[in-house]
Design an enzyme around this catalytic site. Sequence first.
Site, short mmCIF file in Angstrom:
data_model
loop_
_atom_site.label_atom_id
_atom_site.label_comp_id
_atom_site.label_asym_id
_atom_site.label_seq_id
_atom_site.Cartn_x
_atom_site.Cartn_y
_atom_site.Cartn_z
N SER A 20 -5.13 7.89 3.31
CA SER A 20 -3.76 8.06 2.83
C SER A 20 -3.71 7.98 1.33
O SER A 20 -4.53 7.34 0.68
CB SER A 20 -2.87 6.97 3.41
N LYS A 21 -2.71 8.68 0.80
CA LYS A 21 -2.53 8.77 -0.64
C LYS A 21 -2.33 7.38 -1.25
O LYS A 21 -2.66 7.16 -2.40
CB LYS A 21 -1.29 9.62 -0.89
N ARG A 22 -1.78 6.48 -0.46
CA ARG A 22 -1.48 5.16 -1.00
C ARG A 22 -2.78 4.41 -1.34
O ARG A 22 -2.85 3.65 -2.27
CB ARG A 22 -0.65 4.36 0.01
N GLN A 23 -3.82 4.64 -0.54
CA GLN A 23 -5.06 3.90 -0.77
C GLN A 23 -6.06 4.64 -1.65
O GLN A 23 -6.97 4.06 -2.17
CB GLN A 23 -5.74 3.62 0.58
N MET A 24 -5.87 5.93 -1.77
CA MET A 24 -7.00 6.72 -2.29
C MET A 24 -6.47 8.05 -2.84
O MET A 24 -5.42 8.50 -2.42
CB MET A 24 -7.83 6.95 -1.04
#
Length: 478
Positions: A252-256
Amino acid sequence: MVRLRFAPSPTGYLHVGGLRTALFSWLYAKQKNGKFILRLEDTDQNRLVKGSENALIRMLKWSGISIDEGPLDGGEFGPYRQSERLHIYNHYVQELINKNLAYRCFCSLERLDSLRNEQRLKGETPRYDKFCRKLSNEQSKKKVESGEMYVIRMKIPEKSEVLILDDIIRGRISIDTSNTEDQVILKSDGFPTYHLAVVVDDYLMKITHVVRGEEWLPSFPKHLLLYRYFGWDSPKFAHLPLILNPDRSKLSKRQMDVAVEDFRDQGYIPEALINFITLLGWSPIEKREIYSLKELVKEFSFKKINKSGAIFDREKLNWMNHKYIQNLDQKDLIKRLSSFSKSKSFKKLNPDFLKKVVQIQQSRLITLNNFFERLPYFVDDNPKTTNSKVLCLLKQKSSKIVLDEFYKQVLSLENLNKENLGIVVKNVQNKTSLNGTDLWLPLRYAITLEVKGPDLNLIVDLFGKEKCLRLVKRAIEI
Ligand code: GLU
């Protein structure tokens, strides 16, 4: 001849998962001397993002994926944008209505909403209750004539059945149609939904293998039924496992970073990214890690794709990018740095100076960006550091003794270069009686401003007497 397609929706950037789907299709198409087709699935007009079509194409090209047929490349099975194929879908929808395999649904959004709520309250899976399926042809026509809005739904057989699906990666899968609802295939704005468009286009474009993410597996029965309704043979399917964060959650964009653009902008080089992405879920027979695109085309096989999710290991990508940069020939690296760089001052650098900086830096770069982070040190007359370890050592008394002596020695020289550095340091050793790390570390820290710096000889050679003296003087004054 094999024909594989990549069918993104132009709703944003090219996701690394999308790149992997495109890549596997492309590798297989090239291996079999087939065709790779780009089809833009732009039927959800609300989700379109301006400019994303061009961005997708740009990133595919950057990655080295060539397109044989597509919106910009043409081809005999076009148009390759679904929004330009509405007449085709209409024709096939009509065919299903005529065969009594699809029907108009006039249910309002309010009705559908309250139906869903009711079902949820009862603990049922929300799905359409086939209310309009019961309408006669006459009733349906009358509603159309009176101007009522409608969508078209496909009929799922009344009697549920178990559909057998053969997936190249997962093998035989059976799915019961009792959980499949009468899917909307044409929306009230005249655009098809994905389910109809994908089947019609894959058939008309003579696609032989469909490679897509496993999130499409639940839709598979609808697609198989549509193939059956039209009397068409279906292509072969390969549903790819998910790409996961290191904690095994969905990438996910939030993590990576997930956009291919992000990796490009951080200075990853396409060959490394492609190599890395191909190994996400695919394991070659040999336990090698580094593969050129040509080798990947030769070695690729669907049989070696794992069923379970693949972890996106950033450390491994970094290692790979570093390896690739290390192995570039210098000219090639300079070319890449120059197209990567946005800074005007880089373009103005003296070519000989640039070559020397590249020679010093190349083996240490993880990304192209690292080169530019370090460039001010080479270009500025008086580079500074905030590295506390460096500053701490330079403050020590013994460091000052070494640097004072070094300064004196160099001052009397005509020039300082890699040939005479050794002699100078020997003289400093004799005068100060300091040696080993007591001797070398202050010099290294003062001149390279780094703890694990590049080759001191090369740096001294590049900077010469004046800049080295400036650096040493600054270190003495700390
Ligand atoms: N447009 C779909 C997507 O972007 C394509 C799925 C498929 O390849 O069939 O996910």
